[in-house]
Design an enzyme around this catalytic site. Structure first.
Site, short mmCIF file in Angstrom:
data_model
loop_
_atom_site.label_atom_id
_atom_site.label_comp_id
_atom_site.label_asym_id
_atom_site.label_seq_id
_atom_site.Cartn_x
_atom_site.Cartn_y
_atom_site.Cartn_z
N PHE B 217 0.86 -1.19 0.00
CA PHE B 217 0.00 0.00 0.00
C PHE B 217 0.89 1.23 0.00
O PHE B 217 1.72 1.41 0.89
CB PHE B 217 -0.92 0.03 1.23
N ASP B 326 9.15 2.88 1.64
CA ASP B 326 7.99 3.67 2.05
C ASP B 326 7.75 3.44 3.54
O ASP B 326 7.25 2.39 3.94
CB ASP B 326 6.78 3.24 1.22
N LYS B 357 2.17 10.54 8.40
CA LYS B 357 1.53 10.04 9.63
C LYS B 357 2.20 10.53 10.91
O LYS B 357 2.13 11.70 11.25
CB LYS B 357 1.47 8.51 9.59
N THR B 381 2.42 24.31 -4.54
CA THR B 381 2.23 25.59 -3.85
C THR B 381 2.79 25.54 -2.43
O THR B 381 3.60 26.38 -2.04
CB THR B 381 0.74 25.98 -3.80
#
Lengths: 500, 500
Positions: B217, B326, B357, B381
């Site tokens: 995931f 990851d 997280k 941005t």
């Protein structure tokens, strides 16, 4: 259209009396109140060229950690106020770029500072929830008093997200899900759908597409990037999808002087849109949605007429495509209406409207039928940030209390008229002044000159941003008054007059 | 490995003396201090079933605005403390899910509240900058004292982002840019590169791929989603890329009892990885990068050995692919080390490590050569949010001051040993207890039983989360002490004993 033409010409002739003809010598209109922004400074104040020595030192420091090629200078946000950004060398600049159009009511607005000192709000900042599963008690109320209170016509549903790219990515997903459910006749997905999607294959991961426009900008994550076509630097070396790209109308400005040619150009683009939809359907990659900005911003402040958008909306409906209006840059009041699409005057302007920047939180509104049929299809850990909703509520209060949309309309008129005048005065440098509210732009003869003007203006205390190949975009906060417009025009005139 | 086996068996035999054999009747170890979390409550306290009436009412309200199918209940974050989440009906639950693993040091930690009341920090919250162009003065210092102070081995560069998905999307882009520059021999892109990329075509938008693992995931935006393969609900109906997907080892637990079988399974998967890299190169879609979680979390808490990751790292290097670890869910201390990949014991564990997280800000670390060669290639941005860096600095201070990583290791041992015992006691229900630190999981006989257990535990005051098809994942905050472990084990035992 006719009224606006008359009022522009009237204003032009009135303005002329307030100007001296000598270049570099323009005076502020007496009619403009000095400032109505109580927490503002009274003008720029420059101590060094920019970036100054402290900025250069910090850029070196940061360069050890990150690519600093895009850093303009370092800021003292504590000392910044209203329309003025203060840098670490003590330079105070009139900010007409506002963090790429993302500061709604100026720096350190007292209403926002007050909100921070309210002990009831502490916990919202300290405990960031997983909004999709464990929302805070005040979440429905906060959404209602903030985002829902400014919902686009025909929309009562909104999903918050952390940034503009995530907003568009999830909006695209919502359109794909909606489209496939329609194709399936809202039946349960087949076993083949379920097994194939796990390995990225059709039919579970279907060959669907989003139609976008050349010159458009919708973000830089891989899904968004497949619909972004404004600059090479955004797209080079990143794999993409073979999705259809329509021409965006290349109009002549001022729009009201070229109605016939512009209408023809728009008709040509609309015809191309329909051709592409048919062609991609035949290719086996049907267009699930069309995405467009009301004004192409990053791509060069390219406008189209309300009629163009109305026709496009009709084409989307005719071919069963969702219609997604990306208001990430245009939303939040800069055009004089809260949403730029309100200028189209439609009851049913879109199926999806995405936002971020001045709204402080990302997200998208959608019509009921665009809601995913099951939970967890549109989902992530944070799904936005309630502390940003807090700020947004207060920003909306300020906009209403201080009638900021009317103010923007007034300042915008003064700005555009000033730009018209300057372009009459400097026809070799300036052209195509255009805008809605203070969301204005002007073209410069070439990109090198544009970049020189940006630097010279900055050294005189005005912070501007470029867009497209050779445009300057104006993106002041909503507290940018007529007074600030004239301050800017004087400095800009000065820069132009002394341009070697 | 041997030490851990011995210590586990020793602990098991010690633990047995502290337990009564009757089901539903387990007592807290006297050895565990009652609590070392001063701002904590002393236990769960339930007033209603969950969701209670107020939660149900608010769910109805929110349902008018959003899909509420995933909402568990509404929370009173003001009243939540430490390891305890309080809901709007006055129920107080021991939180072992912590907002999908994203609350690092518990609710309303005094250090974070204090930070909020420091007037020097106000402006950081109120004026969100465009970090890539106009960073605040303290930005290099804040990065140095927060993210750089915990940089993975071999990495001195970090790029912040707003969320986990954006972090991975941009990490993928960095790998693509790096790979193409290598292919071009670091020469200027050709005219064909530049023109083709604007219309989504090769060679400008090259046919490159990211290799990912079944069960992995990495987020839900379109680029991330092409590497996510954990659940159908994430992927169905969203177009994807034809990228290679390798099998992730399906290991037997406890790992130390099945070393030989597990090593064979890992060898099989590594062989498949190499085959896929070759195959995709032959297909004309070379693998620019490999992305993997140190523990597949959402996919079911699937572990692999340090040796597996070492070999995988070698394969990446051999084939010229970047190696992206990851750590969005595993990072931040839950495994007893700040990064889960530290358990591999490598000096050069990865080319890119992404996070979000528990780090409160998204972002990714990268090796020098993975930095994009030009500004604005990795850009948006906001590029993160300095107010989150402020919190992170303080979280890291607390972790160091309170030795929280050691505490996690201690609590984690107690938790895993407790789970081993329970699975010995309930072999028909529980199996495959596994974990590092408090980052633990256990399998339940089937998904329906798993879901019943989650609800029953919640009604008894313990909030847990599922993962994979039929696992429960434990994701407490770093302030989850041995005391809390035993509190949980008692309640969990109770639930299991009374499971009809």
């Amino acid at each position: 259209m006719a009224t606006s033409l008359i009022s522009r010409q009237l204003a032009l002739s009135l303005q002329k009396n307030l100007w001296l003809s000598a270049p570099g010598c323009r005076y502020v209109s007496k009619a403009a109140a000095k400032t109505q922004v109580e927490f503002d400074y009274d003008g720029p104040s420059m101590k060094t060229t920019v970036p100054g020595p402290r900025s250069q030192e910090l850029t070196k420091q940061l360069g050890v950690i990150q690519n600093v090629g895009a850093v303009n200078f370092f800021c003292n946000y504590e000392e910044s106020r209203g329309n003025y950004l203060v840098d670490v060398d003590g330079n105070r600049m009139l900010d007409i770029y506002t963090q790429i159009s993302s500061i709604p009511i100026g720096y350190n607005h007292p209403a926002l500072l007050k909100l921070m000192t309210n002990p009831n709000n502490l916990s919202t900042f300290v405990n960031r929830p997983a909004l999709g599963i464990l929302p805070p008690e005040n979440f429905p109320d906060k959404l209602t008093e903030s985002l829902i209170s400014v919902a686009p016509s025909g929309m009562t549903r909104v999903q918050t997200m952390a940034c503009g790219s995530c907003s568009n990515e999830n909006a695209y997903k919502a359109m794909f899900i909606w489209y496939r459910n329609k194709e399936r006749g809202h039946k349960t997905p087949s076993d083949e759908d379920l097994s194939s999607c796990m390995i990225n294959q059709a039919p579970g991961c279907p060959d669907l597409s989003i139609l976008s426009f050349m010159g458009g900008f919708h973000g830089r994550t891989l899904g968004c990037l497949a619909t972004t076509h404004s600059k090479v630097i955004h797209k080079l070396d990143v794999p993409s999808f073979d999705w259809p790209i329509a021409p965006f109308p290349k109009l002549k400005y001022p729009l009201e002087e070229f109605t016939r040619e512009n209408a023809q150009e728009e008709a040509r683009c609309l015809e191309e849109v329909e051709d592409l939809i048919v062609k991609w359907r035949q290719k086996g990659m049907p267009v699930a949605g069309i995405v467009i900005e009301p004004i192409q911003a990053e791509g060069g402040d390219n406008h189209a007429s309300p009629d163009f958008f109305k026709q496009l909306r009709k084409i989307a409906r005719k071919h069963g495509c969702a219609f997604h209006v990306d208001e990430v840059q245009t939303g939040g009041g800069g055009t004089g209406k809260f949403w730029a699409h309100e200028h189209w005057g439609m009851d049913d302007p879109a199926d999806i409207v995405s936002f971020s920047k001045k709204l402080l939180t990302g997200g998208y509104y959608h019509k009921d039928e665009l809601q995913a049929d099951k939970p967890y299809r549109i989902f992530n850990t944070w799904m936005g940030d309630p502390s940003k909703n807090l700020f947004l509520s207060e920003v909306l209060n300020v906009i209403r209390r201080e009638n900021l949309l009317e103010e923007v309309t007034r300042s915008g008129k003064a700005l555009l008229h000033g730009l018209y005048e300057l372009q009459a005065q400097y026809p070799g440098i300036l052209s195509a002044a255009r805008g809605q509210g203070t969301f204005c732009a002007i073209d410069i003869c070439d990109d090198a000159t544009r970049d020189r003007i940006l630097v010279k203006a900055r050294d005189k205390g005005v912070l501007l941003g470029g867009c497209g190949d050779r445009s300057i975009r104006f993106r002041p906060a909503l507290v940018f008054k007529e007074y600030h417009v004239h301050l800017f025009l004087n400095i800009f005139n000065d820069v132009l007059a002394n341009l070697k």
